[in-house]
Write a protein that holds these residues in place. Structure first.
Motif, PDB file in Angstrom:
ATOM      1  N   LEU A  39      33.937  34.947  50.144  1.00  0.00           N
ATOM      2  CA  LEU A  39      35.017  35.834  50.582  1.00  0.00           C
ATOM      3  C   LEU A  39      35.003  37.140  49.798  1.00  0.00           C
ATOM      4  N   VAL A  40      34.827  37.036  48.488  1.00  0.00           N
ATOM      5  CA  VAL A  40      34.782  38.250  47.674  1.00  0.00           C
ATOM      6  C   VAL A  40      33.590  39.112  48.078  1.00  0.00           C
ATOM      7  N   GLN A  41      32.438  38.485  48.345  1.00  0.00           N
ATOM      8  CA  GLN A  41      31.257  39.240  48.757  1.00  0.00           C
ATOM      9  C   GLN A  41      31.506  39.965  50.078  1.00  0.00           C
ATOM     10  N   ALA A  42      32.196  39.316  51.010  1.00  0.00           N
ATOM     11  CA  ALA A  42      32.504  39.964  52.288  1.00  0.00           C
ATOM     12  C   ALA A  42      33.363  41.212  52.070  1.00  0.00           C
ATOM     13  N   LEU A  43      34.305  41.135  51.166  1.00  0.00           N
ATOM     14  CA  LEU A  43      35.158  42.292  50.863  1.00  0.00           C
ATOM     15  C   LEU A  43      34.338  43.419  50.245  1.00  0.00           C
ATOM     16  N   LEU A  44      33.436  43.077  49.328  1.00  0.00           N
ATOM     17  CA  LEU A  44      32.580  44.098  48.726  1.00  0.00           C
ATOM     18  C   LEU A  44      31.667  44.722  49.779  1.00  0.00           C
ATOM     19  N   ASP A  45      31.104  43.880  50.643  1.00  0.00           N
ATOM     20  CA  ASP A  45      30.206  44.385  51.683  1.00  0.00           C
ATOM     21  C   ASP A  45      30.942  45.309  52.654  1.00  0.00           C
ATOM     22  N   ALA A  46      32.238  45.073  52.832  1.00  0.00           N
ATOM     23  CA  ALA A  46      33.024  45.900  53.751  1.00  0.00           C
ATOM     24  C   ALA A  46      33.450  47.223  53.127  1.00  0.00           C
ATOM     25  N   GLY A  47      33.322  47.348  51.805  1.00  0.00           N
ATOM     26  CA  GLY A  47      33.646  48.627  51.184  1.00  0.00           C
ATOM     27  C   GLY A  47      34.733  48.608  50.140  1.00  0.00           C
ATOM     28  N   VAL A  48      35.267  47.430  49.783  1.00  0.00           N
ATOM     29  CA  VAL A  48      36.219  47.372  48.680  1.00  0.00           C
ATOM     30  C   VAL A  48      35.471  47.698  47.390  1.00  0.00           C
ATOM     31  N   PRO A  49      35.975  48.597  46.538  1.00  0.00           N
ATOM     32  CA  PRO A  49      35.281  48.942  45.301  1.00  0.00           C
ATOM     33  C   PRO A  49      35.039  47.722  44.420  1.00  0.00           C
ATOM     34  N   GLY A  50      33.922  47.736  43.684  1.00  0.00           N
ATOM     35  CA  GLY A  50      33.555  46.594  42.854  1.00  0.00           C
ATOM     36  C   GLY A  50      34.576  46.249  41.801  1.00  0.00           C
ATOM     37  N   GLY A  51      35.337  47.213  41.334  1.00  0.00           N
ATOM     38  CA  GLY A  51      36.371  46.929  40.346  1.00  0.00           C
ATOM     39  C   GLY A  51      37.670  46.445  40.952  1.00  0.00           C
ATOM     40  N   ALA A  52      37.819  46.599  42.274  1.00  0.00           N
ATOM     41  CA  ALA A  52      39.080  46.225  42.925  1.00  0.00           C
ATOM     42  C   ALA A  52      39.148  44.756  43.285  1.00  0.00           C
ATOM     43  N   VAL A  53      37.995  44.087  43.433  1.00  0.00           N
ATOM     44  CA  VAL A  53      38.014  42.657  43.715  1.00  0.00           C
ATOM     45  C   VAL A  53      36.844  42.015  42.978  1.00  0.00           C
ATOM     46  N   GLN A  54      37.153  41.083  42.089  1.00  0.00           N
ATOM     47  CA  GLN A  54      36.149  40.448  41.248  1.00  0.00           C
ATOM     48  C   GLN A  54      36.379  38.941  41.224  1.00  0.00           C
ATOM     49  N   CYS A  55      35.333  38.207  40.876  1.00  0.00           N
ATOM     50  CA  CYS A  55      35.369  36.744  40.891  1.00  0.00           C
ATOM     51  C   CYS A  55      34.749  36.227  39.603  1.00  0.00           C
ATOM     52  N   VAL A  56      35.516  35.444  38.839  1.00  0.00           N
ATOM     53  CA  VAL A  56      35.029  34.904  37.570  1.00  0.00           C
ATOM     54  C   VAL A  56      35.252  33.393  37.534  1.00  0.00           C
ATOM     55  N   PHE A  57      34.522  32.734  36.626  1.00  0.00           N
ATOM     56  CA  PHE A  57      34.661  31.301  36.432  1.00  0.00           C
ATOM     57  C   PHE A  57      34.617  30.992  34.943  1.00  0.00           C
ATOM     58  N   GLY A  58      35.070  29.783  34.596  1.00  0.00           N
ATOM     59  CA  GLY A  58      35.023  29.348  33.208  1.00  0.00           C
ATOM     60  C   GLY A  58      35.951  28.180  32.978  1.00  0.00           C
ATOM     61  N   VAL A  59      36.088  27.780  31.731  1.00  0.00           N
ATOM     62  CA  VAL A  59      37.093  26.772  31.394  1.00  0.00           C
ATOM     63  C   VAL A  59      38.456  27.357  31.755  1.00  0.00           C
ATOM     64  N   PRO A  60      39.219  26.721  32.652  1.00  0.00           N
ATOM     65  CA  PRO A  60      40.437  27.354  33.167  1.00  0.00           C
ATOM     66  C   PRO A  60      41.385  27.869  32.088  1.00  0.00           C
ATOM     67  N   SER A  61      41.624  27.074  31.050  1.00  0.00           N
ATOM     68  CA  SER A  61      42.567  27.519  30.026  1.00  0.00           C
ATOM     69  C   SER A  61      42.035  28.740  29.289  1.00  0.00           C
ATOM     70  N   ASN A  62      40.732  28.803  29.047  1.00  0.00           N
ATOM     71  CA  ASN A  62      40.155  29.952  28.359  1.00  0.00           C
ATOM     72  C   ASN A  62      40.287  31.228  29.189  1.00  0.00           C
ATOM     73  N   VAL A  63      39.972  31.107  30.489  1.00  0.00           N
ATOM     74  CA  VAL A  63      40.040  32.284  31.359  1.00  0.00           C
ATOM     75  C   VAL A  63      41.478  32.766  31.507  1.00  0.00           C
ATOM     76  N   SER A  64      42.394  31.846  31.762  1.00  0.00           N
ATOM     77  CA  SER A  64      43.786  32.251  31.968  1.00  0.00           C
ATOM     78  C   SER A  64      44.383  32.869  30.716  1.00  0.00           C
ATOM     79  N   GLU A  65      44.119  32.272  29.565  1.00  0.00           N
ATOM     80  CA  GLU A  65      44.677  32.818  28.327  1.00  0.00           C
ATOM     81  C   GLU A  65      44.109  34.198  28.013  1.00  0.00           C
ATOM     82  N   HIS A  66      42.835  34.398  28.279  1.00  0.00           N
ATOM     83  CA  HIS A  66      42.219  35.693  28.011  1.00  0.00           C
ATOM     84  C   HIS A  66      42.782  36.767  28.946  1.00  0.00           C
TER      85      HIS A  66
END
Length: 476
Positions: free
Chosen positions: A187-214
């Motif tokens: 879904l994020v790739q489709a938005l980027l391909d359609a022209g949403v700026p790379g900084g406006a929609v991003q996708c990250v992964f990790g240990v949930p508590s680490n990502v949320s706290e950061h």
């Protein structure tokens, strides 16, 4: 349908892969085979995403509403074009039948298309004053948003985090579930391909508590939106409160179904049995406690059990499958514990109750009846293919039981009495109530709960306005 894709993050418009980062395996719940390896974001990755979200917000909010709408509409069309791939990946990583995966991809596209049009309707108002003065109310995007989505609807839940925020002019960092990453990445790739700026929609992964706290520790993030369990939601709300971030919380539920003796029993059974075993019961709005008037209890019970026993359980990629596996082993183990506890408390096991096979996380569609309120399953969301059927003495008792728990997400009622429908609408404590039907979710209506089921709404115009803040200008 293509093979399961190589997994990556999307940060500042770039694909970020392993490169020495921590990783985890993604498992097919039907076969327990490893589908792929998912990279985890480092602290530097998250800081880079935050910086990109800040600059992406400035760029995206200055984009005209008409242009944002066009880009989001084009992204919705790309999702439709890619629905077969998205559905196949989604089924492999989550387990649901392929047809349901297609439906989820299409709902995500339809929701984004609705949001695209709402981008042009973030109206303010002018308050007329005497002597040439006036007061103008404007609505502005709140700022960069952090969105956390669960695994049960890997596409819809991600789109709910992204769509309203982008329509409002916000940037978004979304973290799909690490157990079901491919659909969210698509879904994020489709938005980027359609022209949403790379900084406006991003996708990250990790240990949930680490990502949320950061992310939530950063002043760059101005809003949190989360779908998941009530305990985790409470924890994240506390983290967000440290910086007074705006929050939207779609949390757990324990859906009551009030079935009255004046309803069409056959239709009620057909509709609600289908709802109950959809996605193996792993649905936040799943019907759980069936509160049935005594005069029709045996009729409803026998018909419901018959339907439960006809549900075809199997691999979601196979034709004819009605219900796939549960998404993970821990969910199936939890269901087994809840069933055992209910039986010990005096409940009747009418059908099911067992795991299926020795490969994959399959579980039988299960029906319990006459379950006392002391049983754990009557108080804690089972999140699995278990229905509870209890006879009730009448309307007052049914409403009291429906409202007994601190949850209030979705509720259902079946009655042909118009006056009773109005009373139920007023008295049942839920964010959504379906009367004589099974759906509580449409792209143009708000989706959310009350009490411990959370606050704020997604979908509908409310999903856009939840990502905006009012500003009042007084002119003299």
């Amino acid at each position: 349908m293509t093979d399961y894709p190589a997994l990556h993050m999307l940060i500042a418009g770039e694909k970020v892969t392993g490169g020495g980062r921590d990783t985890e395996e993604v498992i097919n719940p039907a076969t327990e085979e490893v589908l792929g390896t998912l990279p985890h974001a480092t602290s530097d990755d998250l800081d880079r995403a935050l910086d990109a979200a800040q600059s992406g917000f400035r760029e995206w909010r200055s984009t005209s509403a008409d242009k944002r709408a066009t880009i989001l509409t084009n992204a919705a069309n790309l999702i439709r074009e890619r629905k077969e791939d998205i559905a196949g990946w989604l089924t492999r990583e989550q387990g649901k039948p392929l047809g349901d995966g297609r439906g989820e991809a299409m709902y995500s596209a339809n929701l984004l298309e609705f949001y695209a049009q709402e981008a042009k309707r973030t109206y303010g108002r002018t308050l007329v004053r005497g002597e040439g003065s006036r007061v103008e109310v404007q609505y502005h995007p709140v700022g960069p948003v952090a969105g956390f989505a669960p695994w049960n609807f890997p596409a819809i839940n991600v789109m709910r985090k992204i769509g309203g925020a982008l329509a409002a002019g916000c940037s978004v960092i979304v973290k799909p579930s690490e157990e079901t990453p491919a659909a969210g990445i698509a879904l994020v790739q489709a938005l980027l391909d359609a022209g949403v700026p790379g900084g406006a929609v991003q996708c990250v992964f990790g240990v949930p508590s680490n990502v949320s706290e950061h992310l939530l520790a950063s002043p760059i993030i101005r809003k949190l939106t989360f779908t998941g369990s009530t305990p985790v939601g409470k924890h994240l709300a506390k983290l967000a409160a440290d910086d007074l971030k705006i929050t939207t919380m779609e949390l757990g539920g324990h859906g009551p179904v009030l079935v009255f003796d004046d309803c069409d029993v056959d239709k009620a059974v057909k509709t609600m049995a289908g709802n109950k075993y959809r996605n193996a019961g792993q649905v936040c709005v799943s019907p759980i406690r069936f509160l049935i008037e005594e005069s029709i209890f045996e009729q409803f019970r026998d018909s419901f059990v018959e339907r439960a026993e006809k549900v075809r359980v199997g691999n979601g990629l196979e034709d004819g499958t009605d219900m796939g596996p549960m998404a993970n082993a821990r969910g199936r183990e939890n269901i087994q514990k809840l069933i055992a506890n209910a039986k010990e408390a005096g409940a009747n096991l009418l059908t099911g109750g067992e795991v299926i096979g020795n490969q994959g996380f399959f579980h039988q569609p299960t029906v319990l009846s006459e379950v006392p309120t002391s049983a754990d399953i009557m108080n804690n969301e089972p999140f699995g293919p278990v229905a509870i059927l209890n006879p009730m003495s009448g309307e007052d008792a049914m409403i009291e039981e429906a409202n007994r728990l601190p949850y209030g997400l979705a509720a259902y009622a079946w009655t042909d009495d118009a006056a009773r429908r109005r009373r139920l609408a007023a008295e049942v404590e839920a964010g959504m109530l379906a009367i004589n039907g099974g759906s509580v979710s449409t792209v143009d209506a708000p989706f959310g709960g009350v009490k411990w089921s959370g606050y704020g709404s997604e979908d509908g115009r409310e999903g856009v306005m939840a990502c905006m803040v009012p500003k009042t200008i007084h002119e003299s």
